[in-house]
Design a protein around this motif. Sequence first.
Motif, short mmCIF file in Angstrom:
data_model
loop_
_atom_site.label_atom_id
_atom_site.label_comp_id
_atom_site.label_asym_id
_atom_site.label_seq_id
_atom_site.Cartn_x
_atom_site.Cartn_y
_atom_site.Cartn_z
N PRO A 264 0.82 -1.19 -0.03
CA PRO A 264 -0.07 -0.04 0.14
C PRO A 264 0.77 1.47 -0.07
O PRO A 264 0.29 2.44 -0.32
CB PRO A 264 -0.85 -0.01 1.27
N VAL A 265 2.07 1.22 0.37
CA VAL A 265 3.09 2.49 0.56
C VAL A 265 3.82 2.53 -0.46
O VAL A 265 4.61 1.93 -0.62
CB VAL A 265 3.56 2.50 2.00
N PRO A 266 3.58 3.55 -1.50
CA PRO A 266 4.51 3.72 -2.68
C PRO A 266 6.03 4.12 -2.23
O PRO A 266 6.81 3.68 -3.12
CB PRO A 266 3.71 4.71 -3.43
N THR A 267 6.19 4.88 -1.19
CA THR A 267 7.51 5.24 -0.94
C THR A 267 8.23 4.09 -0.39
O THR A 267 9.37 4.55 0.21
CB THR A 267 7.35 6.64 0.07
N ALA A 268 7.58 3.06 0.16
CA ALA A 268 8.33 1.81 0.45
C ALA A 268 9.01 1.13 -0.78
O ALA A 268 9.22 0.19 -0.24
CB ALA A 268 7.29 1.15 1.55
N ASP A 269 8.55 1.52 -1.78
CA ASP A 269 9.05 0.72 -3.04
C ASP A 269 10.16 1.78 -3.48
O ASP A 269 9.87 2.76 -4.03
CB ASP A 269 8.03 0.59 -3.91
N VAL A 270 11.51 1.25 -3.57
CA VAL A 270 12.51 2.03 -4.16
C VAL A 270 12.14 2.53 -5.61
O VAL A 270 12.99 3.34 -6.03
CB VAL A 270 13.68 0.96 -3.95
N ASN A 271 11.80 1.87 -6.25
CA ASN A 271 11.33 2.28 -7.64
C ASN A 271 10.53 3.61 -7.49
O ASN A 271 10.75 4.38 -8.36
CB ASN A 271 10.47 1.29 -8.32
N ALA A 272 9.66 3.93 -6.67
CA ALA A 272 8.83 5.03 -6.56
C ALA A 272 9.85 6.27 -6.23
O ALA A 272 9.88 7.21 -6.74
CB ALA A 272 7.85 5.08 -5.87
N THR A 273 10.50 6.00 -5.18
CA THR A 273 11.58 6.96 -4.76
C THR A 273 12.70 7.18 -5.84
O THR A 273 12.97 8.54 -5.88
CB THR A 273 12.19 6.52 -3.58
N LEU A 274 13.03 6.17 -6.36
CA LEU A 274 14.15 6.58 -7.34
C LEU A 274 13.31 7.37 -8.64
O LEU A 274 13.96 8.30 -9.21
CB LEU A 274 14.59 5.34 -8.22
N GLY A 275 12.16 7.13 -8.77
CA GLY A 275 11.52 7.70 -9.94
C GLY A 275 11.27 9.19 -9.38
O GLY A 275 11.54 10.24 -10.28
N LEU A 276 11.03 9.60 -8.38
CA LEU A 276 10.91 10.84 -7.65
C LEU A 276 12.54 11.42 -7.70
O LEU A 276 12.60 12.81 -8.19
CB LEU A 276 10.52 11.02 -6.27
N SER A 277 13.20 10.78 -7.43
CA SER A 277 14.81 11.41 -7.24
C SER A 277 15.38 11.72 -8.64
O SER A 277 15.89 12.61 -8.82
CB SER A 277 15.62 10.59 -6.65
N LEU A 278 14.97 10.74 -9.68
CA LEU A 278 15.41 11.13 -10.90
C LEU A 278 14.66 12.36 -11.58
O LEU A 278 15.36 13.08 -12.50
CB LEU A 278 15.15 9.63 -11.82
N SER A 279 13.52 12.51 -11.23
CA SER A 279 12.53 13.66 -11.78
C SER A 279 13.51 14.77 -11.18
O SER A 279 13.73 15.95 -12.12
CB SER A 279 11.34 13.61 -11.41
N VAL A 280 13.84 14.90 -10.14
CA VAL A 280 14.50 16.05 -9.53
C VAL A 280 16.03 16.18 -10.08
O VAL A 280 16.38 17.22 -10.41
CB VAL A 280 14.56 15.82 -7.91
N PHE A 281 16.63 15.13 -10.35
CA PHE A 281 17.86 15.16 -10.90
C PHE A 281 17.85 15.78 -12.28
O PHE A 281 18.72 16.58 -12.72
CB PHE A 281 18.34 13.70 -11.15
N PHE A 282 16.81 15.40 -13.34
CA PHE A 282 16.80 16.07 -14.58
C PHE A 282 16.36 17.55 -14.51
O PHE A 282 16.76 18.29 -15.25
CB PHE A 282 15.72 15.43 -15.42
N LEU A 283 15.45 17.82 -13.37
CA LEU A 283 15.32 19.31 -13.17
C LEU A 283 16.48 20.02 -12.98
O LEU A 283 16.70 21.04 -13.06
CB LEU A 283 14.31 19.34 -11.92
N THR A 284 17.34 19.30 -12.05
CA THR A 284 18.66 20.14 -11.69
C THR A 284 19.47 20.19 -12.90
O THR A 284 19.91 21.33 -13.14
CB THR A 284 19.34 19.05 -10.59
N VAL A 285 19.65 19.18 -13.84
CA VAL A 285 20.37 19.40 -14.89
C VAL A 285 19.66 20.55 -15.97
O VAL A 285 20.53 21.43 -16.44
CB VAL A 285 20.22 18.17 -15.82
N PHE A 286 18.12 20.55 -16.05
CA PHE A 286 17.59 21.79 -16.64
C PHE A 286 18.09 23.04 -16.29
O PHE A 286 18.35 24.05 -16.76
CB PHE A 286 16.32 21.51 -16.55
N PHE A 287 18.03 23.00 -14.75
CA PHE A 287 18.15 24.53 -14.05
C PHE A 287 19.77 24.89 -14.33
O PHE A 287 19.76 26.12 -14.60
CB PHE A 287 18.09 24.34 -12.60
#
Length: 265
Positions: free
Chosen positions: A131-154
């Motif tokens: 039930p908890v998406p953030t207990a799945d490393v795939n979800a947390t990696l997806g969030l962090s990769l989104s931040v990573f690409f935003l960092t590259v864009f900035f």
Amino acid sequence: MAADADLTPTSYIQHHLQNLTVSTGEGGFWTLHLDTFITAVLMGGLMVLMFWLATRKATAGVPGKWQAFVEICLEFVDKQARDTYHGSSRLVTPIAITLFFWILLMNLLKMIPADFIARPLELLGVGYWKPVPTADVNATLGLSLSVFFLTVFFALRAKGIGGMSKEFLFAPFGKWMVPFNLILNIVEWLSKPISLAMRLFGNMFGGEIVFLLIWVLGGAGILGMLGGGVLGLGWMLFHLLVIPLQAFIFMMLSIVYLSLAEDDH
């Protein structure tokens, strides 16, 4: 799911930590954790609905209770974003709001006992549901990769390809240490999304295991039920602090990374 009498504590915990998956086939290229994806989308939709309900009857006069609560939450996140980020982009506050409240809602699902979600779905023929998406490393990696690409864009927006390439090659040790500069910068950039994802995942996954252990303890007779009730209440109260704290840390680190991406080194 097998009957409770057929389940050992280990198999019970393993069952609740199993994701509902869909793949391209045996030995396929990818596997989608369907429960993580659906729950994350539902929590994102709930976040949008909550904000929409607050704005639908927004007034410049005396606000309603829900509007006042939402305004307090948004002002809090906006203040944190403005105090941390010193660039010119107007995207940072919306990014911070999205990250904080989306992760907060996903984390809050931990407060619902796993069987309260799994048992009704089991009656519908769904064997597994984590039930908890953030207990799945795939979800947390997806969030962090989104931040990573935003960092590259900035970084590209602030410095351009030439400026970013120069920084990768010549900072921090100068032009005579290009190989070391390159290795150091690559490690630095890659470590940010990995540490961001693993921090959130580790706290949520570890907390879920402890909740399941306490839930198993509750099935070990009268004393087990009493002990499980006391420990469960204590762990729940502790997690009332951990859940928003982890969302806040993820948001703040993301803002820091976006701010650092625009700074000259």
